[in-house]
Design an enzyme around this catalytic site. Structure first.
Site, short mmCIF file in Angstrom:
data_model
loop_
_atom_site.label_atom_id
_atom_site.label_comp_id
_atom_site.label_asym_id
_atom_site.label_seq_id
_atom_site.Cartn_x
_atom_site.Cartn_y
_atom_site.Cartn_z
N ASP A 82 0.85 -1.20 0.00
CA ASP A 82 0.00 0.00 0.00
C ASP A 82 0.88 1.25 0.00
OD1 ASP A 82 -2.03 2.08 0.94
OD2 ASP A 82 -3.27 0.27 0.84
N SER B 10 -7.13 4.33 -1.00
CA SER B 10 -6.92 2.89 -1.15
C SER B 10 -8.21 2.15 -1.51
CB SER B 10 -6.34 2.30 0.14
OG SER B 10 -5.00 2.72 0.27
N THR C 210 -8.22 -2.09 1.33
CA THR C 210 -7.77 -2.95 0.23
C THR C 210 -8.47 -4.32 0.23
OG1 THR C 210 -5.68 -1.76 0.15
CG2 THR C 210 -5.75 -3.91 -0.94
ZN LIG Z 1 -2.79 5.96 2.72
#
Ligand SMILES: [Zn+2]
Length: 342
Positions: free
Chosen positions: A27, A68, A121
């Site tokens: 990420d 995200s 995510t």
């Molecule tokens: Zn972030």
């Protein structure tokens, strides 16, 4: 069908399709993060083993700079959506995810992250919601997605107690990695989060990846496994170079676990990507680092692929094309299997 349409002509051979797919997401991991990982890992740099590279444009449907949830929704569903949305298009319409497609084809599935349970995510692959911050609703959706394996942090901040959460989706709670390996049926393992979403104290991400692969690999229909390191993003928001380095080392080591697995099990596709860049990370001439911002940036992120079907991931992509390609691979592989049995 092809044979009927063109009598007498042999059907052209289809490109090989993977039996199983491992998608690893760092990420907030941009090109500078990957370069930093290379500097830290030297000859042990695992991402460098991957033979196909690409570049992903990361903008969401309503912002040049994605969050995200929109980024992961693009990878999960093949549709670009608004920031904050999970598993739905920009009009709020529910979209089929790669995890759902894989489950429908009988594949085993797993979602692994160092982030809290229900974080963006993995949630984009397993929930459909207009607000990623509605943690109770999202957690209850994630736990009913039917994945064989759900592993995350956030035990200390769960909005729904673990003992209530697990039975909603028919999960067995696994308090250790050994329990993850040995449990029957669906497994839910939630650890106490470490600061900045670093590896869990007694379950580093490479060890979790190993246990997850052990667990999913017995399915004859193959599997889809998502593995995310959240520490790369959290450390970059907080400009914590030490935490970033630790997260990058762990993530790269985890990539090595996936590549080793693919090397000994035929038919596996391994994909490694960021979802967006975080922190405007800069690499300096003295080997130090500097930061440009405390938030996400809109730059393209690198993509790496290896194994069966990897060639299709070379080149420049929109984020949503990654999801479209994954859905095609899951759907086509099983069409091929079915045709092969006829
Ligand atoms: Zn972030």
């Amino acid at each position: 069908m092809t044979a009927c349409a063109h009598p007498g002509a042999p059907a052209p051979p289809k490109p090989p399709r993977p039996h199983s797919i491992i998608l690893l997401i760092g990420d907030g991991m941009g090109a500078a993060h990957v370069t930093r990982a290379r500097a830290l890992r030297g000859k042990d740099f695992q991402i460098g083993r991957m033979r196909t590279t690409g570049l992903i444009m990361t903008a969401s449907a309503n912002d040049e700079v994605t969050d995200s949830s929109a980024a992961a929704t693009a990878y999960a569903t093949g549709v670009r959506t608004n920031n904050g949305y999970l598993g739905v298009d920009r009009h709020g319409k529910k979209q089929r995810t790669v995890l759902e497609a894989a489950r429908a084809r009988g594949m085993a599935t797993g979602l692994v992250t160092t982030a809290i349970f229900g974080d963006a995510t993995p949630a984009a692959f397993s929930a459909h919601h207009l607000d990623r911050k509605d943690r109770v609703a999202v957690a209850k959706q994630v736990v009913t997605c039917g994945a064989d394996l759900l592993i995350s942090g956030g035990l200390d901040t769960l909005m729904v107690p673990l003992e209530e959460l697990a039975p909603i989706g028919g999960y067995t709670i696994a308090p250790t990695l050994e329990a993850v390996r040995q449990a029957r049926g669906r497994v839910l393992a939630i650890w106490r989060s470490s600061p900045l979403d670093a590896d869990f104290a007694d379950a580093p991400l490479p060890a979790i990846a190993s246990a997850a692969l052990d667990r999913l690999s017995s399915d004859p229909d193959g599997f889809f496994l998502l593995i995310e390191h959240e520490g790369t993003d959290s450390a970059s928001h907080m400009h914590d170079g030490k935490a970033l380095d630790a997260a990058l080392r762990s993530f790269d080591e985890t990539v090595g676990i996936a590549l080793d697995y693919a090397g000994t099990h035929p038919g596996v596709l391994v994909l490694v990507a960021g979802d967006h860049e975080t922190g405007g990370l800069q690499l300096l001439s003295d080997g130090g680092i500097a930061w440009g911002t405390e938030v996400h940036t809109g730059e393209a992120v690198p993509l790496f692929a290896d194994g069966v079907g990897a060639a299709g991931f070379g080149g420049v992509h929109e984020n949503a094309s990654i999801g479209q390609a994954l859905l095609r691979l899951v759907d086509d592989q099983h069409t091929q299997l079915r045709d092969g049995r006829q």
